[in-house]
Design a protein around this motif. Structure first.
Motif, PDB file in Angstrom:
ATOM      1  N   THR A 299       0.830  -1.205   0.000  1.00  0.00           N
ATOM      2  CA  THR A 299       0.000   0.000   0.000  1.00  0.00           C
ATOM      3  C   THR A 299       0.864   1.254   0.000  1.00  0.00           C
ATOM      4  N   ALA A 300       1.913   1.253   0.815  1.00  0.00           N
ATOM      5  CA  ALA A 300       2.814   2.406   0.857  1.00  0.00           C
ATOM      6  C   ALA A 300       3.571   2.555  -0.470  1.00  0.00           C
ATOM      7  N   LEU A 301       3.937   1.420  -1.070  1.00  0.00           N
ATOM      8  CA  LEU A 301       4.628   1.487  -2.363  1.00  0.00           C
ATOM      9  C   LEU A 301       3.710   2.061  -3.443  1.00  0.00           C
ATOM     10  N   ALA A 302       2.448   1.610  -3.448  1.00  0.00           N
ATOM     11  CA  ALA A 302       1.505   2.132  -4.436  1.00  0.00           C
ATOM     12  C   ALA A 302       1.258   3.619  -4.218  1.00  0.00           C
ATOM     13  N   ARG A 303       1.246   4.035  -2.948  1.00  0.00           N
ATOM     14  CA  ARG A 303       1.048   5.455  -2.675  1.00  0.00           C
ATOM     15  C   ARG A 303       2.253   6.261  -3.151  1.00  0.00           C
ATOM     16  N   LEU A 304       3.440   5.696  -3.018  1.00  0.00           N
ATOM     17  CA  LEU A 304       4.635   6.404  -3.455  1.00  0.00           C
ATOM     18  C   LEU A 304       4.732   6.455  -4.984  1.00  0.00           C
ATOM     19  N   THR A 305       4.588   5.321  -5.626  1.00  0.00           N
ATOM     20  CA  THR A 305       4.745   5.280  -7.094  1.00  0.00           C
ATOM     21  C   THR A 305       3.522   5.822  -7.827  1.00  0.00           C
ATOM     22  N   GLY A 306       2.423   5.962  -7.162  1.00  0.00           N
ATOM     23  CA  GLY A 306       1.226   6.486  -7.817  1.00  0.00           C
ATOM     24  C   GLY A 306       1.220   7.989  -7.946  1.00  0.00           C
ATOM     25  N   ARG A 307       2.141   8.658  -7.329  1.00  0.00           N
ATOM     26  CA  ARG A 307       2.208  10.114  -7.445  1.00  0.00           C
ATOM     27  C   ARG A 307       2.749  10.521  -8.818  1.00  0.00           C
ATOM     28  N   PRO A 308       2.214  11.573  -9.441  1.00  0.00           N
ATOM     29  CA  PRO A 308       2.747  12.019 -10.750  1.00  0.00           C
ATOM     30  C   PRO A 308       4.219  12.403 -10.666  1.00  0.00           C
ATOM     31  N   GLU A 309       4.648  12.875  -9.486  1.00  0.00           N
ATOM     32  CA  GLU A 309       6.044  13.269  -9.358  1.00  0.00           C
ATOM     33  C   GLU A 309       6.985  12.087  -9.531  1.00  0.00           C
ATOM     34  N   PHE A 310       6.531  10.881  -9.127  1.00  0.00           N
ATOM     35  CA  PHE A 310       7.407   9.720  -9.236  1.00  0.00           C
ATOM     36  C   PHE A 310       7.733   9.404 -10.699  1.00  0.00           C
ATOM     37  N   VAL A 311       6.747   9.496 -11.582  1.00  0.00           N
ATOM     38  CA  VAL A 311       6.987   9.217 -12.995  1.00  0.00           C
ATOM     39  C   VAL A 311       7.954  10.236 -13.585  1.00  0.00           C
ATOM     40  N   ARG A 312       7.759  11.510 -13.274  1.00  0.00           N
ATOM     41  CA  ARG A 312       8.659  12.539 -13.801  1.00  0.00           C
ATOM     42  C   ARG A 312      10.072  12.371 -13.258  1.00  0.00           C
ATOM     43  N   GLN A 313      10.182  12.011 -11.958  1.00  0.00           N
ATOM     44  CA  GLN A 313      11.495  11.811 -11.368  1.00  0.00           C
ATOM     45  C   GLN A 313      12.179  10.569 -11.946  1.00  0.00           C
ATOM     46  N   ALA A 314      11.392   9.537 -12.246  1.00  0.00           N
ATOM     47  CA  ALA A 314      11.970   8.336 -12.843  1.00  0.00           C
ATOM     48  C   ALA A 314      12.485   8.615 -14.253  1.00  0.00           C
ATOM     49  N   MET A 315      11.836   9.489 -14.969  1.00  0.00           N
ATOM     50  CA  MET A 315      12.297   9.841 -16.309  1.00  0.00           C
ATOM     51  C   MET A 315      13.585  10.653 -16.271  1.00  0.00           C
ATOM     52  N   ARG A 316      13.903  11.266 -15.160  1.00  0.00           N
ATOM     53  CA  ARG A 316      15.134  12.051 -15.057  1.00  0.00           C
ATOM     54  C   ARG A 316      16.358  11.183 -14.779  1.00  0.00           C
ATOM     55  N   LEU A 317      16.145   9.936 -14.411  1.00  0.00           N
ATOM     56  CA  LEU A 317      17.259   9.052 -14.104  1.00  0.00           C
ATOM     57  C   LEU A 317      18.072   8.771 -15.362  1.00  0.00           C
ATOM     58  N   ASN A 318      19.385   8.927 -15.266  1.00  0.00           N
ATOM     59  CA  ASN A 318      20.274   8.570 -16.367  1.00  0.00           C
ATOM     60  C   ASN A 318      20.658   7.104 -16.186  1.00  0.00           C
ATOM     61  N   LEU A 319      20.130   6.269 -17.039  1.00  0.00           N
ATOM     62  CA  LEU A 319      20.349   4.834 -16.896  1.00  0.00           C
ATOM     63  C   LEU A 319      21.784   4.440 -17.169  1.00  0.00           C
ATOM     64  N   LEU A 320      22.531   5.266 -17.899  1.00  0.00           N
ATOM     65  CA  LEU A 320      23.939   4.959 -18.114  1.00  0.00           C
ATOM     66  C   LEU A 320      24.715   5.041 -16.804  1.00  0.00           C
ATOM     67  N   ASP A 321      24.429   6.060 -15.992  1.00  0.00           N
ATOM     68  CA  ASP A 321      25.077   6.157 -14.685  1.00  0.00           C
ATOM     69  C   ASP A 321      24.632   5.019 -13.775  1.00  0.00           C
ATOM     70  N   LEU A 322      23.365   4.652 -13.878  1.00  0.00           N
ATOM     71  CA  LEU A 322      22.847   3.557 -13.070  1.00  0.00           C
ATOM     72  C   LEU A 322      23.491   2.230 -13.460  1.00  0.00           C
ATOM     73  N   ALA A 323      23.767   2.054 -14.763  1.00  0.00           N
ATOM     74  CA  ALA A 323      24.352   0.794 -15.220  1.00  0.00           C
ATOM     75  C   ALA A 323      25.777   0.629 -14.736  1.00  0.00           C
ATOM     76  N   LEU A 324      26.521   1.720 -14.579  1.00  0.00           N
ATOM     77  CA  LEU A 324      27.897   1.612 -14.109  1.00  0.00           C
ATOM     78  C   LEU A 324      27.960   1.122 -12.666  1.00  0.00           C
ATOM     79  N   ALA A 325      27.039   1.580 -11.844  1.00  0.00           N
ATOM     80  CA  ALA A 325      27.065   1.203 -10.428  1.00  0.00           C
ATOM     81  C   ALA A 325      26.312  -0.090 -10.149  1.00  0.00           C
ATOM     82  N   HIS A 326      25.263  -0.345 -10.867  1.00  0.00           N
ATOM     83  CA  HIS A 326      24.428  -1.519 -10.610  1.00  0.00           C
ATOM     84  C   HIS A 326      24.024  -2.161 -11.936  1.00  0.00           C
ATOM     85  N   PRO A 327      24.933  -2.845 -12.589  1.00  0.00           N
ATOM     86  CA  PRO A 327      24.593  -3.455 -13.886  1.00  0.00           C
ATOM     87  C   PRO A 327      23.508  -4.519 -13.786  1.00  0.00           C
TER      88      PRO A 327
END
Length: 394
Positions: A299-327
């Protein structure tokens, strides 16, 4: 009783003469004076023909003269045209050898008659069209130039060593068809998108994946003899999952699409895997207490990810930087680690070089050669060229 004078037996004047006593007898018998035989009928037959002279008497001679002049003019014209063809062929071979061209150019000598121009060592105009000229990474479809008032160098009409061109105007075409074949390898197409812009669309193979390519090329003149291109709006779409924009700015790199970011918010397993990475949590700006609660409660996860801000913030993630640290996280997001490694090496300069359309004209051995106008047409990029004081030959 017999008459003292015999009656003439010739009653008709044409039957014989009536002279002497016969005439008197004739008059006494017929009671009319004898006038003699009538004159014979006039004959209408002409014993000799006389030519009548009039204004058309000399016509056959005039026709022969005109015909002779026409034949002579035809032979002179034929000889002049043959001389032009021969001169054009020799000039084409000479230009091919001295300019090191792959194909002989097309040479067209203007003005008539040619032989008098050759004798005077001056040609009114010469047009040269050279196909398929190599220029850096591209091939110019056609280079066409027209020169006026060409002065020939030589001892006579049969020993021309070179020529001097005081003025020349030309046109260079870089066709989209050649770009598609040479740069696009039949997978990328170039088309005009304005007076100075070219739109690039197609697919680019990267690490075994065909990525959709989009880019905009701006064409401009670079100095007196060069054409430069500036690549902008470059992006590679990995299906509907992510978009790669080469560069180092925050908006560049590899980012989720709106659709994939919204799908991540709905998928509990993937969302918890992303929230388990501290660097991602810091990038999303989510408090640590909220993340701990979302990790333990759907329920808490759905409340967190259901916010419009979460989608916009997820789109800002640079997956190239994420791949270097956590492939290992890439598999959970549905991304191929080999693809991300290839994208990290596909920097902006590397991708821009693949789409570069610029070229430079060679520097002439004498005189000046300048670019005056660069524009994008329907069939390709056209460049207007001007030259002065040029020389051909030794």
């Amino acid at each position: 009783m017999r008459s003292p004078h015999p009656i003439p037996t010739h009653r008709h004047p044409y039957e014989g003469p009536c002279e002497g006593p016969d005439r008197s007898a004739y008059e006494s018998v017929y009671g009319s004076p004898y006038v003699g035989p009538p004159a014979p009928p006039t004959s209408h037959r002409r014993t000799g023909r006389r030519r009548r002279r009039g204004r058309f008497t000399g016509l056959p001679f005039a026709l022969k003269t005109v015909a002779s002049l026409l034949v002579l003019a035809a032979f002179l014209t034929l000889a002049d045209r043959w001389a032009v063809l021969y001169a054009e062929h020799r000039a084409a071979d000479t230009l091919k050898d001295r300019l090191r061209l792959t194909a002989a150019p097309e040479v067209e000598i203007g003005g008539f008659p040619f032989l008098t121009q050759l004798a005077g060592k001056r040609l009114d105009s010469v047009k040269v069209t050279v196909p398929d000229v190599a220029a850096d990474r591209v091939t110019l479809a056609a280079v066409s130039a027209t020169a006026h008032d060409i002065r020939l160098d030589g001892d006579g009409p049969t020993s021309v060593r070179g020529a001097r061109v005081p003025e020349m105007h030309g046109d260079v075409l870089l066709s989209f068809a050649d770009m598609n074949r040479e740069l696009g390898a039949s997978q990328v197409t170039f088309r005009g998108a304005g007076r100075d812009r070219v739109a690039v669309r197609g697919t680019l193979p990267v690490a075994g994946h065909d990525l959709r390519l989009r880019a905009d090329v701006r064409v401009a003149r670079d100095g007196e003899r060069g054409v430069e291109t500036r690549i902008g709006g470059m992006r590679l779409d990995i299906g509907d999952l992510a978009t790669y924009r080469p560069g180092t700015r925050a908006s560049e790199g590899l980012h989720l699409t709106p659709g994939s970011a919204a799908a991540l918010a709905r998928q509990t397993r993937r969302a918890r895997a992303v929230l388990a990475v501290p660097s991602v949590v810091r990038a999303l700006g989510v408090p640590a207490a909220t993340v701990r609660e979302a990790q333990s409660s759907d329920t808490a996860l759905a409340r967190l990810t259901g916010r419009p801000e979460f989608v916009r913030q997820a789109m800002r993630l640079n997956l190239l930087d994420l791949a270097l640290a956590h492939p290992e996280l890439l598999d959970r997001l549905g991304l191929d680690p080999a693809l991300l490694g290839a994208l990290s090496r596909l920097t902006r300069p590397v991708l821009a070089d693949r789409l570069a359309l610029g070229f430079r004209l060679p520097e002439p051995p004498s005189g000046q050669l300048r670019l005056r106008d660069v524009r994008v047409a329907r069939e390709g990029i056209r460049v207007r060229v001007e030259g002065s004081g040029l020389a051909v030959g030794p």
